[in-house]
Design a protein around this motif. Structure first.
Motif: not given
Ligand SMILES: [Zn+2]
Length: 198
Positions: A16-19, A136-140, A145-148
């Motif tokens: 499991g992972r969060i991207e 912001p909370a999801l990035c944490a 995290v990919t910033k496009v």
């Protein structure tokens, strides 16, 4: 001696992972989300996609990006509903995540802890440059995290914010190209000064 088969190991250790894929408007977030989800589909993984029911710009049932490269999705009102739809799912995609409630990070954590890969696309900031909703909370809590970036329409550098070109102070204004322009930090500062003198 216990011999674990390949399958058994996968079952006991599903990754499991969060991207998070975030950025301004016109930065290709949704295209990136669709690309990842397509690849998962090709790998025979069970994929489910959600978007907030507030975003009905194009179609009730599809995640549609600006280049019309679309994929079917389920519109939902509350982040908690995601848990009801995802019992047999390997990969969960969430589009326009900035419009979801603050319960979304908890839901994504729950899914990832169950072994689900969660891929989230959303606006990092609103048109005033303020961090947007649960992003912001999801990035944490994300594993990745990919910033496009879009391209600044004034100077061609990488854009960082979506500047609103119409006078309207409402935070949620589902827009098309005429209502927003991607700008770099420098051109955004200039644009704000011009807006104030209007
Ligand atoms: Zn610029």
């Amino acid at each position: 001696m216990v011999v674990y088969s390949e399958d058994h190991r996968e079952e006991t250790c599903r990754r499991g992972r969060i991207e998070v894929i975030c950025g301004s408007m016109f930065s290709g977030k949704t295209e990136e989300l669709i690309r990842s989800l397509r690849r998962a589909t090709f790998a025979h993984q069970r994929v489910e996609i959600f978007k907030p029911s507030i975003d009905t710009r194009y179609s009730e049932e599809e995640v549609v990006s600006h280049d019309n490269n679309s994929i079917k999705s389920t519109p939902i009102d509350s982040s908690a509903s995601i848990l009801l739809f995802t019992s047999e799912i390997d990969v969960v995609g969430i589009d326009e995540a900035q419009f979801f409630d603050d319960g979304l990070p908890g839901v994504c954590n729950e899914l990832a802890n169950r072994g689900v890969r969660v891929i989230i696309a959303g606006l990092d900031m609103d048109f005033k440059g303020v961090p947007f909703g649960p992003i912001p909370a999801l990035c944490a809590i994300a594993d990745e995290v990919t910033k496009v970036h879009a391209i600044c329409v004034k100077c061609g550098n990488l854009a960082y914010v979506s500047h609103r070109t119409v006078l309207n102070d409402k935070r949620v204004l589902l827009g098309e190209k005429e209502e927003y322009e991607p700008l770099c930090r420098c051109c955004y500062q200039k644009a704000l000064k011009e807006d104030m003198s209007k």
